[in-house]
Design an enzyme around this catalytic site. Structure first.
Site, PDB file in Angstrom:
ATOM      1  N   GLU A   1       0.800  -1.237   0.000  1.00 25.70           N
ATOM      2  CA  GLU A   1       0.000   0.000   0.000  1.00 25.70           C
ATOM      3  C   GLU A   1       0.831   1.287   0.000  1.00 25.70           C
ATOM      4  OE1 GLU A   1      -2.745  -0.433   3.267  1.00 25.70           O
ATOM      5  OE2 GLU A   1      -3.720  -2.173   2.369  1.00 25.70           O
TER       6      GLU A   1
ATOM      7  N   ASN B   1       1.885  -5.220  -3.136  1.00 27.51           N
ATOM      8  CA  ASN B   1       0.490  -5.528  -2.789  1.00 27.51           C
ATOM      9  C   ASN B   1      -0.268  -4.236  -2.478  1.00 27.51           C
ATOM     10  OD1 ASN B   1      -1.454  -7.666  -2.059  1.00 27.51           O
ATOM     11  ND2 ASN B   1      -1.243  -6.935   0.043  1.00 27.51           N
TER      12      ASN B   1
ATOM     13  N   HIS C   1     -10.572  -5.921  -2.285  1.00 20.53           N
ATOM     14  CA  HIS C   1     -11.611  -5.655  -1.280  1.00 20.53           C
ATOM     15  C   HIS C   1     -12.732  -4.881  -1.974  1.00 20.53           C
ATOM     16  CE1 HIS C   1      -9.009  -6.941   1.974  1.00 20.53           C
ATOM     17  NE2 HIS C   1      -8.071  -6.104   1.585  1.00 20.53           N
TER      18      HIS C   1
ATOM     19  N   GLU D   1      -6.345 -10.617  -1.162  1.00 19.76           N
ATOM     20  CA  GLU D   1      -7.126 -10.315   0.055  1.00 19.76           C
ATOM     21  C   GLU D   1      -8.606 -10.172  -0.273  1.00 19.76           C
ATOM     22  OE1 GLU D   1      -5.580  -7.006   2.280  1.00 19.76           O
ATOM     23  OE2 GLU D   1      -3.505  -7.598   1.973  1.00 19.76           O
TER      24      GLU D   1
ATOM     25  N   ASP E   1     -12.442  -9.955  -0.610  1.00 19.52           N
ATOM     26  CA  ASP E   1     -13.718 -10.044   0.105  1.00 19.52           C
ATOM     27  C   ASP E   1     -14.707  -9.087  -0.543  1.00 19.52           C
ATOM     28  OD1 ASP E   1     -12.756  -7.622   1.144  1.00 19.52           O
ATOM     29  OD2 ASP E   1     -12.328  -8.460   3.114  1.00 19.52           O
TER      30      ASP E   1
HETATM   31  C1  XIL Z   1      -6.259  -6.236   8.391  1.00 20.88           C
HETATM   32  C2  XIL Z   1      -6.550  -7.372   9.348  1.00 20.88           C
HETATM   33  O1  XIL Z   1      -7.374  -8.320   8.715  1.00 20.88           O
HETATM   34  C3  XIL Z   1      -7.237  -6.831  10.587  1.00 20.88           C
HETATM   35  O2  XIL Z   1      -7.434  -7.857  11.532  1.00 20.88           O
HETATM   36  C4  XIL Z   1      -6.385  -5.719  11.188  1.00 20.88           C
HETATM   37  O3  XIL Z   1      -7.068  -5.152  12.271  1.00 20.88           O
HETATM   38  C5  XIL Z   1      -6.081  -4.659  10.158  1.00 20.88           C
HETATM   39  O4  XIL Z   1      -5.480  -5.250   9.022  1.00 20.88           O
HETATM   40  N1  XIL Z   1      -4.873  -4.607   3.771  1.00 20.88           N
HETATM   41  C6  XIL Z   1      -3.906  -5.460   4.216  1.00 20.88           C
HETATM   42  C7  XIL Z   1      -4.186  -6.358   5.365  1.00 20.88           C
HETATM   43  O5  XIL Z   1      -2.846  -5.572   3.585  1.00 20.88           O
HETATM   44  O6  XIL Z   1      -3.033  -6.664   6.103  1.00 20.88           O
HETATM   45  C8  XIL Z   1      -5.257  -5.786   6.254  1.00 20.88           C
HETATM   46  O7  XIL Z   1      -5.546  -6.738   7.284  1.00 20.88           O
HETATM   47  C9  XIL Z   1      -6.479  -5.428   5.436  1.00 20.88           C
HETATM   48  C10 XIL Z   1      -6.134  -4.381   4.416  1.00 20.88           C
END
Ligand code: XIL
Length: 590
Positions: A320, A366, A403, A440, A442
């Site tokens: 990020e 990422n 996401h 990641e 969802d």
């Molecule tokens: C999130 C976790 O799932 C949570 O439990 C934590 O509180 C915050 O981070 N991008 C990422 C992940 O790269 O590491 C993040 O994970 C979600 C967003």
């Protein structure tokens, strides 16, 4: 009280409900209870203690009421800072790698979620919530077991009860060592009869796994091992957890996950090495750190973590790092501790260091909102990766976090992607020899959920998986958490929930079944090797023409057999397959 032996009760419970679920049954006598004042038959609550954050003026009284420990909170607001008011107990000796059973009876005048934690004795100690319990007016008995990882001679037991008004009463509090719980055998819920991992030769399915659910819920673990080919630690590898103090690494949580992954034949993905979020206070708060000391910290962190896990196949090296600069009205480097103190070359330097430390791993950049071609951030990140590779910086893959969401009002205007734009993005990365991983995924639903939103979710997961299956350079699809039981979404996006492919009871959702259907027509062996390109699944392969260096090997995914009539063509024409694949894909989508 009805009494029965915990040895016979526990396996029965495991068949009925996941550990960690609310169980309404009477407590057996606790032979080895580590809590001395557990039934509050006298007049004192000691050695239990209370803590309330006085800065917020939360007021709390605690006393024994009818043989229970009752706390009355006078101020505060529901949902805010549940850790501000605590009922605690100190001086418990916890053994490493030992399962414990926690049990208590609880009731509350106002419904409240209380949180259970143990640890916080001698460092390194456990410091996360093990379970959240929904307490109501009717007394309920809650029971769960957890695996304690760290030896801790002076541990605490804490109930975080929240600083909003009402009375909470606890009774029959048990903490006792127990044998490892029985892990329920996995029976796939897939209507195809095949778990998602059956087609790993096409796309490896992964999920993020967080430490608390891993330690407390055998059913969760059974599903993960039964359905997936890979896991990513959701939090344990983040710098605040893995290097909590300068030069002091605490690998305890990640080691446990890693060992379990190995035992179950799961790939383990490194996430993340360098990220501005969840960085420890000793780095973030020290504003005197300039370029050289920050570079030293960055290199030592990469060295330390990769040395401990030398065989991981993938690392999210930088997470990020690109954001919108409002003043300049452009997408550029995000102002973070790493960027601002080192300079924008921190990204190159992190990848070079990671390549040196982990020469056999695939190294990924990422990020989120970079999935769709035409999205300005996605385009900016593509240019970043292309530029890095043209300069020999070893970035092998791009992690598309993925996401997505449907807004509470049901308007799909922003959060629902164009799958075609994602396919186009995957294709342009293939053109420059870069792997694409869904890292990641969802799809959160704006509350309240309804059938239309659930249908969008179902279609989203299936369509994105199909795009990955169809893309030669997409080998991995990771969902960010197995289920709604253990979701990062509600605390991060309070208006959203229900983001995952299993529900809060760990039952498969339509989205899961739709993904299984995407795999169903494919052979279990995976696609046949494509002659002339050296590219079978997982066996390296030839970089496409025009790939810039960077010391990266490209693994062409097995696209030939994905569209069988193309296989012969591909074999005959060798490296030019890239162009043909894209045109054929456009065909099949027309
Ligand atoms: C999130 C976790 O799932 C949570 O439990 C934590 O509180 C915050 O981070 N991008 C990422 C992940 O790269 O590491 C993040 O994970 C979600 C967003």
């Amino acid at each position: 009280m009805i009494s029965f032996s915990p040895k016979t009760a526990l396996p029965t419970l495991l068949r009925l409900a996941p550990l960690g679920a609310v169980c309404l049954w009477a407590q057996p006598a606790a032979a080895q209870n580590l809590i001395e004042n557990s039934t509050f038959d006298g007049t004192e609550i000691g050695p239990w203690w209370t803590h309330a954050d006085t800065s917020k003026a939360a007021a709390q009284t605690v006393e024994v009421v009818e043989g229970r420990m009752c706390s009355t909170v006078l101020e505060g607001e529901q949902g805010e800072n549940p850790w501000d008011v605590i009922l605690g107990y100190s001086g418990v000796e916890l053994l490493p790698n030992q399962y414990y059973r926690v049990s208590l009876t609880a009731s509350a005048t106002v419904d409240r979620e209380i949180r259970v934690k143990t640890g916080l004795g001698e460092a390194p100690y456990t410091d996360y919530i093990l379970q959240k319990l929904k307490v109501t007016a009717a007394p309920q008995t809650f029971t769960f077991t957890y695996l304690n990882l760290r030896g801790n001679p002076e541990a605490q037991v804490q109930f975080h009860i929240g600083d909003y008004p009402g009375q909470l009463c606890l009774d029959d509090i048990v903490l006792e060592p127990v044998a490892a719980p029985v892990v329920p055998a996995h029976v796939t819920p897939s209507t195809t009869g095949m778990p998602l991992k059956a087609h790993a030769a096409w796309v490896k399915m992964g999920t993020a796994v967080d430490t608390p659910i891993f330690l407390t819920n055998p059913l969760h673990n059974s599903i993960v091992a039964g359905e997936f080919s890979a896991i990513t630690p959701a939090n344990s590898m983040k710098m605040n957890n893995i290097q909590p103090s300068k030069d002091v690494f605490d690998f305890t949580d990640t080691d446990a996950l890693y060992a379990w992954a190995n035992q179950n034949g799961l790939e383990f993905r490194g996430h993340p090495l360098i990220w501005h979020t969840q960085a420890p206070g000793w780095v973030t708060d020290d504003t005197t750190l300039t370029r050289d000391p920050m570079l030293e910290i960055m290199f030592k962190h990469i060295d330390g973590v990769t040395a401990h896990y030398p065989n991981l196949p993938y690392w999210d090296v930088v997470n990020e790092a690109i954001d919108y600069d409002k003043d300049a009205a452009t997408w550029t480097f995000r102002p973070t501790i790493w960027h601002d103190r080192i300079g924008p070359d921190f990204i190159d330097l992190a990848f070079l260091r990671a390549r040196q430390d982990a020469p056999n791993a695939k190294l990924l950049y990422n990020d989120y909102n970079i999935e769709q071609m035409g999205n300005p951030k996605a385009d900016r990140v593509f240019e970043l990766v292309k530029d890095m590779r043209s300069r020999g910086i070893p970035v092998d893959g791009i992690g598309l976090q993925s996401h997505y969401y449907i807004r509470p009002d049901g308007n799909p205007v922003e959060g629902v992607p164009s799958i075609q734009a994602i396919r186009d993005n995957m294709a342009r990365y293939a053109d420059i020899g870069v792997e694409v991983h869904i890292t990641e995924c969802d799809f959160r639903i704006g509350k309240p959920s309804d059938a239309a939103k659930e249908e969008l979710q179902r279609a989203f997961y299936a369509d994105l998986l199909q795009a990955c299956v169809d893309a030669p350079n997409c080998s991995h699809f990771t969902v960010w958490g197995l289920s709604d039981l253990d979701s990062w979404v509600p605390s991060t996006f309070p208006e959203y929930d229900f983001a995952h492919i299993f529900d809060a009871n760990l039952a498969a959702k339509p989205a899961y079944q739709a993904m299984a259907q995407v795999f169903a027509p494919l052979s279990l062996e995976g696609p046949p090797p494509v002659s002339g390109t050296g590219g079978g699944p997982g066996d390296g392969g030839t970089p496409p023409a025009g790939t810039s260096g960077g010391g990266c090997t490209f693994q062409p995914a097995p696209f030939g057999a994905r569209v069988p009539w193309q296989a012969a063509l591909v074999g005959a024409l060798g490296l030019s397959f890239w162009l043909r694949r894209r045109s054929s894909r456009a065909h099949s989508e027309a």
